[in-house]
Design a protein around this motif. Structure first.
Motif, PDB file in Angstrom:
ATOM      1  N   VAL A 116       0.830  -1.210   0.000  1.00 57.28           N
ATOM      2  CA  VAL A 116       0.000   0.000   0.000  1.00 57.28           C
ATOM      3  C   VAL A 116       0.864   1.260   0.000  1.00 57.28           C
ATOM      4  O   VAL A 116       0.632   2.186  -0.792  1.00 57.28           O
ATOM      5  N   THR A 117       1.852   1.317   0.875  1.00 57.67           N
ATOM      6  CA  THR A 117       2.670   2.530   0.965  1.00 57.67           C
ATOM      7  C   THR A 117       3.658   2.643  -0.195  1.00 57.67           C
ATOM      8  O   THR A 117       3.865   3.729  -0.730  1.00 57.67           O
ATOM      9  N   GLY A 118       4.269   1.513  -0.593  1.00 60.80           N
ATOM     10  CA  GLY A 118       5.273   1.550  -1.655  1.00 60.80           C
ATOM     11  C   GLY A 118       4.668   1.859  -3.007  1.00 60.80           C
ATOM     12  O   GLY A 118       5.058   2.835  -3.677  1.00 60.80           O
ATOM     13  N   VAL A 119       3.704   1.062  -3.438  1.00 58.77           N
ATOM     14  CA  VAL A 119       3.059   1.303  -4.728  1.00 58.77           C
ATOM     15  C   VAL A 119       2.280   2.623  -4.674  1.00 58.77           C
ATOM     16  O   VAL A 119       2.259   3.386  -5.646  1.00 58.77           O
ATOM     17  N   GLY A 177      -0.534  -2.446 -11.479  1.00 57.79           N
ATOM     18  CA  GLY A 177      -0.279  -1.024 -11.268  1.00 57.79           C
ATOM     19  C   GLY A 177       0.499  -0.452 -12.444  1.00 57.79           C
ATOM     20  O   GLY A 177       0.203   0.646 -12.945  1.00 57.79           O
ATOM     21  N   LEU A 178       1.496  -1.206 -12.923  1.00 60.34           N
ATOM     22  CA  LEU A 178       2.290  -0.781 -14.079  1.00 60.34           C
ATOM     23  C   LEU A 178       1.433  -0.687 -15.335  1.00 60.34           C
ATOM     24  O   LEU A 178       1.556   0.260 -16.117  1.00 60.34           O
ATOM     25  N   LEU A 179       0.551  -1.659 -15.544  1.00 58.69           N
ATOM     26  CA  LEU A 179      -0.302  -1.643 -16.736  1.00 58.69           C
ATOM     27  C   LEU A 179      -1.207  -0.417 -16.755  1.00 58.69           C
ATOM     28  O   LEU A 179      -1.370   0.242 -17.793  1.00 58.69           O
ATOM     29  N   LEU A 216       7.474   8.584 -16.000  1.00 61.26           N
ATOM     30  CA  LEU A 216       8.202   7.409 -16.477  1.00 61.26           C
ATOM     31  C   LEU A 216       8.974   6.692 -15.371  1.00 61.26           C
ATOM     32  O   LEU A 216       9.102   5.461 -15.390  1.00 61.26           O
ATOM     33  N   VAL A 217       9.498   7.429 -14.401  1.00 62.27           N
ATOM     34  CA  VAL A 217      10.286   6.791 -13.337  1.00 62.27           C
ATOM     35  C   VAL A 217       9.469   5.756 -12.554  1.00 62.27           C
ATOM     36  O   VAL A 217       9.928   4.636 -12.332  1.00 62.27           O
ATOM     37  N   PRO A 218       8.230   6.077 -12.128  1.00 61.32           N
ATOM     38  CA  PRO A 218       7.428   5.029 -11.488  1.00 61.32           C
ATOM     39  C   PRO A 218       7.193   3.811 -12.388  1.00 61.32           C
ATOM     40  O   PRO A 218       7.173   2.677 -11.905  1.00 61.32           O
ATOM     41  N   LEU A 219       7.045   4.055 -13.701  1.00 64.05           N
ATOM     42  CA  LEU A 219       6.884   2.934 -14.624  1.00 64.05           C
ATOM     43  C   LEU A 219       8.115   2.038 -14.602  1.00 64.05           C
ATOM     44  O   LEU A 219       8.010   0.804 -14.602  1.00 64.05           O
ATOM     45  N   MET A 220       9.280   2.639 -14.598  1.00 61.52           N
ATOM     46  CA  MET A 220      10.526   1.866 -14.621  1.00 61.52           C
ATOM     47  C   MET A 220      10.696   1.054 -13.341  1.00 61.52           C
ATOM     48  O   MET A 220      11.111  -0.111 -13.374  1.00 61.52           O
ATOM     49  N   ILE A 221      10.365   1.655 -12.201  1.00 57.03           N
ATOM     50  CA  ILE A 221      10.498   0.933 -10.930  1.00 57.03           C
ATOM     51  C   ILE A 221       9.532  -0.246 -10.881  1.00 57.03           C
ATOM     52  O   ILE A 221       9.902  -1.366 -10.493  1.00 57.03           O
ATOM     53  N   ALA A 244       8.286  -1.756 -13.444  1.00 52.20           N
ATOM     54  CA  ALA A 244       8.737  -2.734 -14.442  1.00 52.20           C
ATOM     55  C   ALA A 244       9.818  -3.637 -13.852  1.00 52.20           C
ATOM     56  O   ALA A 244       9.840  -4.855 -14.094  1.00 52.20           O
ATOM     57  N   LEU A 245      10.716  -3.052 -13.070  1.00 49.36           N
ATOM     58  CA  LEU A 245      11.745  -3.856 -12.404  1.00 49.36           C
ATOM     59  C   LEU A 245      11.116  -4.841 -11.431  1.00 49.36           C
ATOM     60  O   LEU A 245      11.472  -6.030 -11.403  1.00 49.36           O
ATOM     61  N   LEU A 246      10.154  -4.365 -10.633  1.00 43.95           N
ATOM     62  CA  LEU A 246       9.476  -5.251  -9.690  1.00 43.95           C
ATOM     63  C   LEU A 246       8.667  -6.330 -10.415  1.00 43.95           C
ATOM     64  O   LEU A 246       8.580  -7.467  -9.942  1.00 43.95           O
ATOM     65  N   SER A 247       8.085  -5.980 -11.563  1.00 45.90           N
ATOM     66  CA  SER A 247       7.331  -6.965 -12.336  1.00 45.90           C
ATOM     67  C   SER A 247       8.238  -8.016 -12.954  1.00 45.90           C
ATOM     68  O   SER A 247       7.794  -9.115 -13.290  1.00 45.90           O
ATOM     69  N   THR A 248       9.502  -7.675 -13.097  1.00 49.89           N
ATOM     70  CA  THR A 248      10.467  -8.615 -13.668  1.00 49.89           C
ATOM     71  C   THR A 248      11.027  -9.559 -12.608  1.00 49.89           C
ATOM     72  O   THR A 248      11.082 -10.781 -12.813  1.00 49.89           O
ATOM     73  N   VAL A 249      11.434  -9.015 -11.466  1.00 50.10           N
ATOM     74  CA  VAL A 249      12.144  -9.828 -10.467  1.00 50.10           C
ATOM     75  C   VAL A 249      11.325 -10.074  -9.205  1.00 50.10           C
ATOM     76  O   VAL A 249      11.747 -10.858  -8.346  1.00 50.10           O
ATOM     77  N   GLY A 250      10.166  -9.428  -9.088  1.00 53.06           N
ATOM     78  CA  GLY A 250       9.394  -9.516  -7.846  1.00 53.06           C
ATOM     79  C   GLY A 250       8.920 -10.911  -7.507  1.00 53.06           C
ATOM     80  O   GLY A 250       8.702 -11.239  -6.336  1.00 53.06           O
ATOM     81  N   GLY A 251       8.758 -11.757  -8.518  1.00 55.74           N
ATOM     82  CA  GLY A 251       8.280 -13.106  -8.263  1.00 55.74           C
ATOM     83  C   GLY A 251       9.348 -14.070  -7.806  1.00 55.74           C
ATOM     84  O   GLY A 251       9.026 -15.187  -7.355  1.00 55.74           O
ATOM     85  N   LEU A 252      10.608 -13.659  -7.894  1.00 52.10           N
ATOM     86  CA  LEU A 252      11.699 -14.567  -7.530  1.00 52.10           C
ATOM     87  C   LEU A 252      11.685 -14.916  -6.044  1.00 52.10           C
ATOM     88  O   LEU A 252      12.277 -15.924  -5.646  1.00 52.10           O
ATOM     89  N   VAL A 253      11.004 -14.112  -5.228  1.00 53.07           N
ATOM     90  CA  VAL A 253      10.925 -14.425  -3.797  1.00 53.07           C
ATOM     91  C   VAL A 253      10.117 -15.699  -3.551  1.00 53.07           C
ATOM     92  O   VAL A 253      10.142 -16.252  -2.454  1.00 53.07           O
ATOM     93  N   GLY A 254       9.404 -16.165  -4.574  1.00 50.72           N
ATOM     94  CA  GLY A 254       8.606 -17.376  -4.408  1.00 50.72           C
ATOM     95  C   GLY A 254       9.330 -18.657  -4.768  1.00 50.72           C
ATOM     96  O   GLY A 254       8.785 -19.752  -4.581  1.00 50.72           O
TER      97      GLY A 254
END
Length: 648
Positions: free
Chosen positions: A94-97, A347-349, A473-478, A480-490
């Motif tokens: 909630v706070t980060g996004v 959120g990125l979409l 654009l900066v929020p989009l890039m951040i 996008a990074l989370l959408s790429t690697v965020g699932g690796l915690v699983g």
């Protein structure tokens, strides 16, 4: 021993920002409004990080009592906050996004005359959402629950002079109240039978209870009622109809409320109530069935929508269905895992869609887009990453969480898995359809001269499509990074192990060889279906763009039904809305308004006219007559005073 975390600061900071901008923002500059909004929402994120670090590893929940609130007989509810590993995930999302969306909104809303109002509402929403996820009891959770509904109403109907936006805000508010009624009845049952709404006290009484396999007992009743509330807030069948219309709000609202936070409140509430649902198999089955049906149903509607935000709206409904499917088969950690990754890529979409809309002067119809990848390359890149993530293409974030859900669904029932895999194909198809219609081919929104330059389209005022400013654009890039690697915690079920102190281990620590092979096979099938959806979209919208129209014509009424969203809104209007309006018109207008209010007013006027007509005869102009009336009045007054004195 966990030090004092001062959790109250996390929600109170955005509330302070909302108050300052709400009261002073109208007379402040846009820079000042932006600064206030960012400082307080950013401070909430920073303090949330500090609290999480101090709480870590935090196997036992941390509770922070702020004040006594309600005392009535043996029932009590305190104003208190609760932090465990589940609320850690929710607070950071909630706070980060939310903070990233605040940054993006500066560029998107800069020219809007209601700039200060928008950020005040956005901060207010964060306050209520944080109250919801940090509450240590159902009553305080319900306050946050209703608060986000109010803030959602304000944000969806932000452009209130536009009839469609005002109607969408009212629709969201009313439909959510229907779900909230079920939620409230569930809370009343808890008070009646457990004497408390405190999570720890309620769950401690429920844990020794046996599973209600014999029929619909107390826990099944409470679970079903809670699910009714979740259906409203998280847009599940049959209460999903408000969310697509909610796209009338500004695009950052869609990203914050309808992708990352508010619509996940129902999923969070069901997961928080897992102790109840684990002992209520009928309620749990209803959660799974509703989630599965919603995931598939909404995906079928999404494949033919032409409004870029409407496609994402139905996608959100579908992905929320996945989360409920996970909770319904007992995989609560998988549902929360998908909630987290969904916050990143959805959120990125939405933000990328906002960047597209911003670049072409407000147009949302994908049929008037095309070829935009050369004009807005950063938006194209980030939206492409989000599309890969939501489609379940490895190694992007959505692949890991969706695979967890499908594997657990297969263990419960192959039917859930089959519907989930077909839904994955549809998801991939409509998302790549969106990508290809928006960014590939030729730009269809304006005239192009002989040199390939886009000329201003005086019908829409688009002009040359242009990339969004860096603040967007900066929020989009951040993300996008989370959408790429965020699932690796699983990987290796690490996310599930992280939530084990809340839910317990839902999977064995080491799968048997046979089970491992089955999981790999099912994973391969789901990835194959995801690629199939992407390839089909490429054929229809890039290679053979003439085919979709031919298929639509050949499909006839089926295509019309899907395009019209199966006429559900029309059905609701005919069955519920119009009869209610007509009956209320007869009862309220003819009965109350005409018979009671009008007659009362008219009779009072007639009475006043008659009385004044009689009294005016007293105005004779004769002084002796006036003196007589004064004497009579004085006599009455004296008699009254004497009577009062004697009575005493």
């Amino acid at each position: 021993m966990t030090p004092n975390l001062n959790l109250w600061l996390i929600p109170i900071l955005p509330l302070a920002g909302a108050a300052i901008n709400g009261f002073l923002g109208k007379k402040s500059s846009r820079t000042a409004v932006s600064t206030i909004a960012l400082v307080f929402s950013g401070a909430a994120f920073v303090w949330a990080l500090i609290a999480v670090v101090r709480f870590w590893p935090g196997d036992a929940p941390y509770q922070e009592y702020l004040a006594h609130w309600i005392r009535s007989g043996s029932f009590s509810a305190d104003f208190a906050f609760y932090l465990d590993r589940l609320s850690v995930v929710m607070v950071l999302v909630v706070t980060g996004v939310g903070f990233l969306i605040h940054i993006y909104s500066i560029g998107y809303m800069w020219e809007d005359p209601g700039y200060y109002r928008f950020f005040s509402y956005l901060n207010l929403f964060m306050f209520f959402m944080l109250t919801l996820v940090l509450a240590n009891n159902y009553l305080l959770m319900f306050i946050g629950w209703e608060g986000v509904g109010l803030a959602s109403y304000l944000l969806i109907g932000f452009w209130f002079t536009k009839d469609s936006a005002a109607s969408a805000g009212k629709k969201a508010f009313i439909v959510n109240r229907i779900g909230d009624f079920g939620f409230l009845i569930g809370l009343f049952l808890m008070i009646e039978h457990f004497g408390s709404l405190n999570f720890a006290q309620v769950f401690d009484q429920i844990r020794p209870m046996s599973v209600e396999n014999a029929g619909a007992g107390l826990l099944n009743a409470i679970g079903i009622l809670l699910m009714v509330g979740a259906c409203g807030k998280s847009a599940q069948i049959p209460l999903y109809v408000w969310l697509p219309d909610a796209m009338e709000g500004p695009t950052p609202v869609s990203a914050l409320i309808h992708a990352a936070t508010m619509v996940t409140a129902g999923v969070y509430m069901v997961a928080r109530s897992h102790v109840i649902f684990e002992r209520a198999p009928i309620a749990l089955m209803i959660v799974a069935i509703i989630g599965t049906l919603t995931a598939f149903f909404a995906a079928t509607i999404g494949i033919v929508q032409n409004d870029i935000k409407k496609v994402l709206a139905y996608s959100t409904v579908s992905q929320l269905g996945y989360m409920f499917m996970a909770c319904g088969v007992g995989a609560f950690s998988a549902g929360i895992f998908h909630l987290m990754t969904h916050a990143f890529f959805k959120g990125l979409l939405f933000l990328a869609a906002g960047s597209v809309i911003h670049s072409i002067g407000g147009e949302q119809d994908m049929r008037k887009m095309g070829g935009l990848r050369s004009y807005i390359p950063w938006t194209f890149l980030t939206m492409g990453i989000a599309t890969l993530a939501i489609s379940g293409i490895p190694p992007f974030a959505g692949f890991w969480s969706k695979d967890e859900i499908l594997w657990k669904a297969y263990e419960t029932s192959p039917v859930y898995w089959a519907v989930g895999v077909i839904t994955a194909l549809l998801t991939s198809f409509y998302m790549f359809r969106l990508l290809f219609m928006t960014f590939f081919g030729d730009y269809r929104g304006a005239q192009v001269d002989a040199h390939g330059r886009v000329q201003a389209d005086h019908g829409h005022g688009h002009g040359e499509p242009h990339e969004s400013p860096m603040v967007m654009l900066v929020p989009l890039m951040i993300l996008a990074l989370l959408s790429t690697v965020g699932g690796l915690v699983g990987i290796g079920n690490r996310f599930e192990h992280f939530l084990a102190p809340v839910f317990g281990l839902e999977y064995p620590t080491a799968l048997a060889q046979g089970s491992g092979n089955t999981e790999l096979l099912l994973m391969g099938v789901s990835v194959l279906f995801a690629f199939a959806g992407a390839i089909l979209a490429y054929i229809l919208y890039v290679s053979r763009p003439d085919l979709p129209k031919k298929i639509a014509l050949a499909s006839g009424r089926l295509y019309e039904a899907v395009l019209s969203k199966y006429y559900v809104d029309e059905l609701y209007r005919a069955v519920f809305v119009e009869p209610l309006i007509n009956s209320s018109s007869r009862i309220l207008w003819q009965g109350v308004d005409r018979k009671v209010i009008d007659d009362t007013v008219n009779d009072a006027a007639d009475g006043a006219r008659y009385l004044s007509d009689e009294v005016r005869h007293m105005q004779s102009g004769n002084l002796r007559s006036y003196a007589g009336w004064i004497a009579a009045g004085a006599a009455v007054l004296i008699a009254y005073m004497i009577w009062v004195g004697v009575a005493r």
